[in-house]
Design an enzyme around this catalytic site. Structure first.
Site, mmCIF file in Angstrom:
data_model
loop_
_atom_site.group_PDB
_atom_site.id
_atom_site.type_symbol
_atom_site.label_atom_id
_atom_site.label_comp_id
_atom_site.label_asym_id
_atom_site.label_seq_id
_atom_site.Cartn_x
_atom_site.Cartn_y
_atom_site.Cartn_z
ATOM 1 N N ASN A 135 0.803 -1.341 0.022
ATOM 2 C CA ASN A 135 -0.162 -0.053 -0.388
ATOM 3 C C ASN A 135 0.994 0.917 0.153
ATOM 4 O OD1 ASN A 135 0.438 -0.899 2.652
ATOM 5 N ND2 ASN A 135 -0.833 0.452 3.269
ATOM 6 N N GLU A 231 4.535 -4.832 12.098
ATOM 7 C CA GLU A 231 3.635 -3.802 11.883
ATOM 8 C C GLU A 231 2.652 -4.073 11.235
ATOM 9 O OE1 GLU A 231 4.592 -0.245 13.002
ATOM 10 O OE2 GLU A 231 6.605 -0.626 13.724
ATOM 11 N N CYS A 265 -2.926 1.345 6.676
ATOM 12 C CA CYS A 265 -3.293 1.149 7.793
ATOM 13 C C CYS A 265 -3.584 1.751 8.907
ATOM 14 C CB CYS A 265 -1.859 0.234 8.354
ATOM 15 S SG CYS A 265 -0.528 1.531 9.235
HETATM 16 P P1 NAD Z 1 0.452 -8.943 3.257
HETATM 17 O O1 NAD Z 1 0.824 -9.622 4.682
HETATM 18 O O2 NAD Z 1 -0.210 -10.126 2.285
HETATM 19 O O3 NAD Z 1 2.122 -8.909 3.043
HETATM 20 C C1 NAD Z 1 3.142 -8.424 3.137
HETATM 21 C C2 NAD Z 1 4.350 -9.049 2.673
HETATM 22 O O4 NAD Z 1 5.121 -10.170 3.257
HETATM 23 C C3 NAD Z 1 4.329 -9.145 1.132
HETATM 24 O O5 NAD Z 1 5.652 -8.186 1.122
HETATM 25 C C4 NAD Z 1 4.397 -10.810 0.925
HETATM 26 O O6 NAD Z 1 5.405 -10.772 0.058
HETATM 27 C C5 NAD Z 1 5.506 -11.140 2.240
HETATM 28 N N1 NAD Z 1 4.651 -12.307 2.661
HETATM 29 C C6 NAD Z 1 3.761 -13.081 1.858
HETATM 30 N N2 NAD Z 1 3.920 -14.655 2.671
HETATM 31 C C7 NAD Z 1 4.675 -14.722 3.748
HETATM 32 C C8 NAD Z 1 5.443 -15.698 4.348
HETATM 33 N N3 NAD Z 1 5.082 -16.838 4.898
HETATM 34 N N4 NAD Z 1 6.504 -15.247 4.822
HETATM 35 C C9 NAD Z 1 7.585 -14.003 5.085
HETATM 36 N N5 NAD Z 1 6.071 -12.794 3.717
HETATM 37 C C10 NAD Z 1 5.880 -13.229 3.798
HETATM 38 O O7 NAD Z 1 -0.110 -7.714 3.635
HETATM 39 P P2 NAD Z 1 -0.540 -6.359 2.608
HETATM 40 O O8 NAD Z 1 -1.298 -6.952 1.889
HETATM 41 O O9 NAD Z 1 0.570 -6.282 1.782
HETATM 42 O O10 NAD Z 1 -0.848 -5.394 3.260
HETATM 43 C C11 NAD Z 1 -1.546 -5.565 3.648
HETATM 44 C C12 NAD Z 1 -1.670 -5.380 5.882
HETATM 45 O O11 NAD Z 1 -0.554 -4.677 6.335
HETATM 46 C C13 NAD Z 1 -2.938 -4.494 6.574
HETATM 47 O O12 NAD Z 1 -2.841 -5.613 7.463
HETATM 48 C C14 NAD Z 1 -2.291 -3.045 6.861
HETATM 49 O O13 NAD Z 1 -2.374 -2.714 7.892
HETATM 50 C C15 NAD Z 1 -1.103 -4.167 6.893
HETATM 51 N N6 NAD Z 1 -0.011 -2.174 6.946
HETATM 52 C C16 NAD Z 1 0.519 -2.854 8.533
HETATM 53 C C17 NAD Z 1 1.391 -1.675 8.601
HETATM 54 C C18 NAD Z 1 1.964 -0.432 9.569
HETATM 55 O O14 NAD Z 1 2.631 0.453 9.804
HETATM 56 N N7 NAD Z 1 1.481 -0.837 10.619
HETATM 57 C C19 NAD Z 1 1.801 -0.126 6.934
HETATM 58 C C20 NAD Z 1 1.090 -0.251 6.215
HETATM 59 C C21 NAD Z 1 0.320 -2.159 6.091
#
Ligand code: NAD
Length: 456
Positions: A135, A231, A265
């Site tokens: 995002n 996060e 988020c």
């Molecule tokens: P996601 O969890 O689907 O993916 C995040 C990352 O994890 C990607 O790079 C993905 O390729 C990787 N990933 C997937 N499976 C994995 C595994 N088994 N091992 C290691 N890495 C793996 O999240 P998304 O859909 O990209 O983002 C949305 C989420 O992120 C929402 O829940 C949002 O709230 C959260 N978010 C949090 C913050 C914060 O600062 N707290 C900021 C932005 C987004």
């Protein structure tokens, strides 16, 4: 290769390698060999690398904004703001590299420990694996690699497979600086395929993850004994008191609800409005929401873009249907065309339906009426998340009471939950994560304190 598509129109816009297990091993070995090189980089080198990249980024601002707007979900105007913030994140990282410091310790406070002189200082953890979501494909990358380099770590970045191009271009800017080879590496590939190997390897001393709770928990289960930064998501509340500046409250919360089509988020998901103001607030909120123009991300007049994928769009529809099944009412929106989900406002939402409890990560907001301060605090806290919250009131005592009562990482008074600057501590409580970012705080997470004591 992984092909990268514009989620708004399905056009192919680029591709990146899909890493194999051998590639992961090579990257891990390189990072491990670069640990001492990274640790020994003098502060002036870390500072000049980070300033240099910030400067290059500023010069290529529009080009980077267009990549964000093509591969991701943001409109071009939203994307430009992300590039500006990324410049800021890198500059703050450079400044913090100057300030890495420790403290002297009063050893003589314990009888028998007189005549000692000692201090502690911060040392890099070694290899940091940084995993980022789709995002904010540029600035959230900078929030990991900026502090990691400022602290003297070797870092491996794995961006989201849907949005790897902004990250790739940023790494190329670092490659054009005097940063020693091997200190910063990019690996692209499906998290489900290469994630386990990256996070479980004992040569990795910290996993800094931003993403959803499902993946977060998987990483926690696999990482073993190492530092972890998590996060994760949220379903942020905002509380509007009867005495609030209603124009400010409506404008801020509409912006916070529909920024990046709610894929944020800090997205305003749950709006608690004191009952005497409920109808007035609701009508103005809906009126402003109806003015949001959804469509082509590169059109300067567009306010809101698409969802990242069909699966994400379906999830939003399912949450809305679940709310309707429990008696909710759609005040505006509730429909989608392809991945373009209309900005949607619900009221009459049951306390136990999914949108009241889980994270929707889409352009939908639920309005709830409340009677008194304690009820607002209790209902806002009645979820497993706690990232940020907003409170709108003109009364100082009310602001302090609510801010103290909310269980979350940050409370914005007279701003929506979506307000953030890159230098503030950032990170949630409970299901929203572990640890803090916001450059200097990320540096603290990415370093170990080491104590030195001289018996004189
Ligand atoms: P996601 O969890 O689907 O993916 C995040 C990352 O994890 C990607 O790079 C993905 O390729 C990787 N990933 C997937 N499976 C994995 C595994 N088994 N091992 C290691 N890495 C793996 O999240 P998304 O859909 O990209 O983002 C949305 C989420 O992120 C929402 O829940 C949002 O709230 C959260 N978010 C949090 C913050 C914060 O600062 N707290 C900021 C932005 C987004």
């Amino acid at each position: 290769m992984i092909e990268v598509y514009d989620p708004g129109n399905g056009e192919l816009i680029g591709s990146v390698p899909s890493a194999s297990r051998e590639d992961v091993e090579r990257v891990l070995a390189t990072a491990s060999a670069a640990v001492d090189i990274a640790r020994n980089m003098p502060a002036h080198l870390r500072i000049s690398v980070l300033h240099n990249v910030a400067e290059q980024l500023l010069q290529r601002h529009e080009e980077f904004a267009r990549v964000i707007a093509r591969e991701g979900v943001k409109t071009i105007r939203e994307a430009r703001k992300e590039v500006t913030r990324c410049v800021e994140t890198l500059r703050i990282s450079a400044e913090e590299a100057r300030r890495l410091s420790g403290e002297t310790i009063a050893f003589d406070q314990m009888p028998g420990a007189e005549n000692r002189f000692g201090y502690f200082k911060r040392l890099p953890v070694g290899v940091v694996v940084a995993i980022t979501p789709y995002n904010d494909p540029l600035n959230l990358v900078a929030h990991k690699i900026g502090p990691a380099i400022a602290a003297g770590n070797a870092v491996i970045l794995k961006p989201h497979s849907s949005t790897p191009l902004s990250a790739k271009n940023l790494i190329e800017l670092f490659d054009a600086t005097e940063l020693p080879a091997g200190v910063l590496q990019l690996i692209t590939g499906a998290g489900a395929i290469i994630g386990d190997q990256l996070v479980s390897d004992p040569r990795v001393r910290m996993v800094s993850f931003t993403g959803g709770p499902l993946v977060g928990h998987k990483i926690l289960a696999q990482a073993g004994l190492k530092k972890i930064g998590m996060e994760l998501g949220s379903n942020c509340p905002c509380i509007i008191m009867d005495d609030a500046d209603m124009d400010l409250a409506v404008e801020s919360t509409v912006r916070g609800a529909f920024w990046a089509a709610g894929q944020n988020c800090l997205h305003v998901q749950r709006l608690f409005i004191q009952e005497d103001s409920f109808e007035k607030f609701r009508d103005r909120f809906v009126e402003l929401t109806k003015r949001i123009k959804v469509g082509d991300k590169l059109d300067e007049t567009t306010d809101m873009g698409p969802m990242i994928s069909d699966a994400a769009t379906l999830k939003v529809s399912e949450f809305v249907q679940d709310a309707l099944d429990s008696g909710a009412r759609i005040l505006t929106g509730g429909e989608c065309e392809g991945r373009y989900y209309q900005p949607t406002v619900l009221d009459n939402v049951a306390a136990d339906c999914r949108i009241s409890k889980e994270e929707i990560f889409g352009p939908v907001v639920a309005l709830y009426a409340f009677e008194n301060i304690q009820e607002a605090i209790d209902r806002a806290n009645d979820v497993d998340y706690g990232l940020q919250a907003g409170v709108f009131t003109r009364d100082l005592a009310t602001a302090f009471t609510i801010a103290d009562g909310l269980n979350c990482g940050g409370v914005m008074i007279n701003d929506s939950s979506d307000f953030r600057i890159d230098a503030m501590p950032f990170g949630g409580t409970r299901g929203s994560g572990v640890g803090k970012e916001g450059v200097v705080h990320a540096i603290h997470e990415m370093t170990e304190l080491k104590t030195y004591c001289f018996n004189l």
